[in-house]
Write a protein that holds these residues in place. Sequence first.
Motif, PDB file in Angstrom:
ATOM      1  N   LEU A   6       0.808  -1.217   0.000  1.00  0.00           N
ATOM      2  CA  LEU A   6       0.000   0.000   0.000  1.00  0.00           C
ATOM      3  C   LEU A   6       0.839   1.264   0.000  1.00  0.00           C
ATOM      4  O   LEU A   6       0.305   2.368  -0.031  1.00  0.00           O
ATOM      5  N   SER A 149      -1.805   5.626  -5.513  1.00  0.00           N
ATOM      6  CA  SER A 149      -2.244   5.470  -4.128  1.00  0.00           C
ATOM      7  C   SER A 149      -2.894   6.779  -3.684  1.00  0.00           C
ATOM      8  O   SER A 149      -2.262   7.834  -3.730  1.00  0.00           O
ATOM      9  N   GLU A 196      -5.627   2.686  -5.915  1.00  0.00           N
ATOM     10  CA  GLU A 196      -5.947   2.067  -4.632  1.00  0.00           C
ATOM     11  C   GLU A 196      -6.335   3.180  -3.654  1.00  0.00           C
ATOM     12  O   GLU A 196      -5.523   4.047  -3.325  1.00  0.00           O
ATOM     13  N   SER A 198      -7.214   4.312  -0.033  1.00  0.00           N
ATOM     14  CA  SER A 198      -7.047   3.904   1.367  1.00  0.00           C
ATOM     15  C   SER A 198      -8.178   4.498   2.190  1.00  0.00           C
ATOM     16  O   SER A 198      -8.324   5.724   2.267  1.00  0.00           O
ATOM     17  N   SER A 236      -9.034  -0.187   0.178  1.00  0.00           N
ATOM     18  CA  SER A 236      -8.376  -0.930   1.269  1.00  0.00           C
ATOM     19  C   SER A 236      -8.604  -0.278   2.621  1.00  0.00           C
ATOM     20  O   SER A 236      -8.592   0.954   2.749  1.00  0.00           O
ATOM     21  N   SER A 322       0.454   0.494   4.526  1.00  0.00           N
ATOM     22  CA  SER A 322       1.649   1.050   3.887  1.00  0.00           C
ATOM     23  C   SER A 322       2.892   0.698   4.695  1.00  0.00           C
ATOM     24  O   SER A 322       2.855   0.649   5.934  1.00  0.00           O
TER      25      SER A 322
END
Length: 754
Positions: A6, A149, A196, A198, A236, A322
């Motif tokens: 991540l 990210s 992705e 978070s 995620s 991460s």
Amino acid sequence: MALNILGFPRIGKNRELKKALESYWAKESLESELLACASALKKEHWELQKSLDYVCVNDFSLYDNMLDLAFALGAIPKAYEGLQGLDCYFAMARGNKNLKALEMTKWFNTNYHYVVPELDINYKYILNTNFIKESYKEAIAFGFRPKISLIGFFTFFALSKITNGEIKAVFKKVKETYLNLIKNLVQELKGELVIEFSEPVFVKGWTPLEKLGISQDSVIEFYNAVNALGIKIIVSTFFEHSKELTETLVQTNIYGIGLDFVYGEKNLQSLEILAKSDKVLFAGIIDGRNVWVANLESKLALLQNIAKKIPHERIVLSSSCSLLHLPFSTESETKMDKETLSWLCFAKEKITELELLDSVFRNGISPNNKTKWEQNITINKTRKNATKIHNANVQERLKEQTITTRALPFNDRIKIQRETLNYPTLATTTIGSFPQTPELRALRRNYKSGAISKEIYESGIQDYIRDCVRFQEEIGLDVLVHGEPERNDMVEYFGERLRGFVFSQNAWVQSYGSRCVKPPIIYGDIARLEDITLQWTLYAQSLTKKRIKGMLTGPVTILNWSFVRDDLERSVICKQLALALRDEIDALQNNGILIIQVDEAAFKEGYPLRIENVLEYERWALESFKLATAIAKPQTQIHTHMCYSEFNDIIKTIEDMDADVISIETARSGNKLLKVFKSQGYQNEIGPGVYDIHSPRIPSVEEIKKQILSLLEVLPKEQLWINPDCGLKTRKWEEVKPSLKNMIEATKAVRKTL
């Protein structure tokens, strides 16, 4: 292979980013040089990720990812609108001569600080996505497959501060801006776009989100809208389980869902839900927050259990979060004993663990992976059976020590303390540390390397303490400190004098901006080996008739700011620390040091994210602090300090800590925090920070005077201490001296009006 992380640490193998930032801020280098350093670091980090499905883009930051996203969305407070580019960006992060920095607080239950964005219905919200797009194009140009990210919209919104406008209206406006940001990326970046998102805020459950108007329907609507733009989406969560979000995301059209199976074991209960969908599971299986070599046998068993519900082809192995929270690589550790080093695994090695685990999970043990697999088994067995981990005396003493209550209640103690210690109304002090100059760091470094003798080193430390005490006396501080020149770090220094700790040469982790810490590693049972602070505290006291405050780091903070062994309950480790500090408190008071600060800067950040786990943490954390401080005699005044915390939900626990004085950071957030203490009817004394030490700006006398008067609107003068909002080690003397002089002058001016 199907592998994912991540994010990766961004400070560099040798803290290159820290050095480049501080050089740029000091105007010793150009913006182009700073950006060139950033580009080189990104390329180096992408090279380490080339075995993954995608390399992470936009996990890199020049300061903080929450700040990056606020900047990209154009959430720029009006005060900063006249600034451009990095001048604006860093002013929001650090402040400047004319502007205060934005507030900072802890990223969930980690020691990483993020800049708190401010959201206003009237902001212009002009997009600035150049940094994201440039990094993406760089990765492509270097031959990597990039994955962007991004902090998810709901996490961003929930962690921001609304300064103007109704929640619903601000929510709608920021959501539209966030969607426009994604549309902008889609329009300008070619090829398949993988993002992705978070969304760790969902591990807290729905209750705090519903207060912000965030519902299951709003999440489904948002991610379906993003998905409609033609993006491959992964959402995620991490740091805990989030059955709530899983139940929601399976109703969307997104590609994958990331779940943390290291710190969220209950995510296993979500597999039935996932199994009925077509979503790919990004299984957070390798610990992104701790430094121990994984037990790959147990990880494989966990994966095989997951695979009973989710087909292999729909499982991607991932880090739990991460890798930002880890040091770069164990390769830089050349002085640690080989046995202990063999137990450790940093960010670079975590990727190798993922590769090996995936290989065995997909294909079984083969000639290609057999040797490495057997090495992992051997390392874990060796660590489990190592005699240096266990200490029978420590374990026995912990069973015997049960006293966790001061001899007298606060109302009785404080009368004795005020008479014994004789401090004035609005007593002034500092939080403990003074500037760590290059000369001071060189002195410690040269002593550690053997380049200078113990006599030369101690003479240098004495000179610093003498100057420090003299300065504090000259400006008129009431309670002095010795300045902590002998301490490299408020946790590491203590760990070096305790059994059960090991230390690295280069295991640096980013705390915020250019601020890096080197957490100690707790590998075994803990005991105090020698006096920790007594020598230098007594030396400082010998130089003055004023009271010197002893400075200790509390057991909960040492625990939360260390990499902690994973073979014993954290509650037990914390109590071992408490007993060691109890001995140090007793040594100080028996030698005449009657004001002792036991810092619990990290008390709040250790809180579990799921509300159902909070009471158990509070129980043992509180018990540990009181186990350490209960030895204090009635005339010994115990201070504590807490960093960047929202105290509303823990004010009762703070009260139960029973510290005589608590200092807190309020300079960036005004009196909001202080009002919590008033509404609770908090009786003990409080030192709210009257100016922000995380910014280089020097507050004026009038500014501090105004701040003190605002404090007096909330609490009576008898209850207040006056101090900066944190330690001064990261500041320069040319900033510290005028700031403290102004603080004293402002305090004297206010006293005259009382």
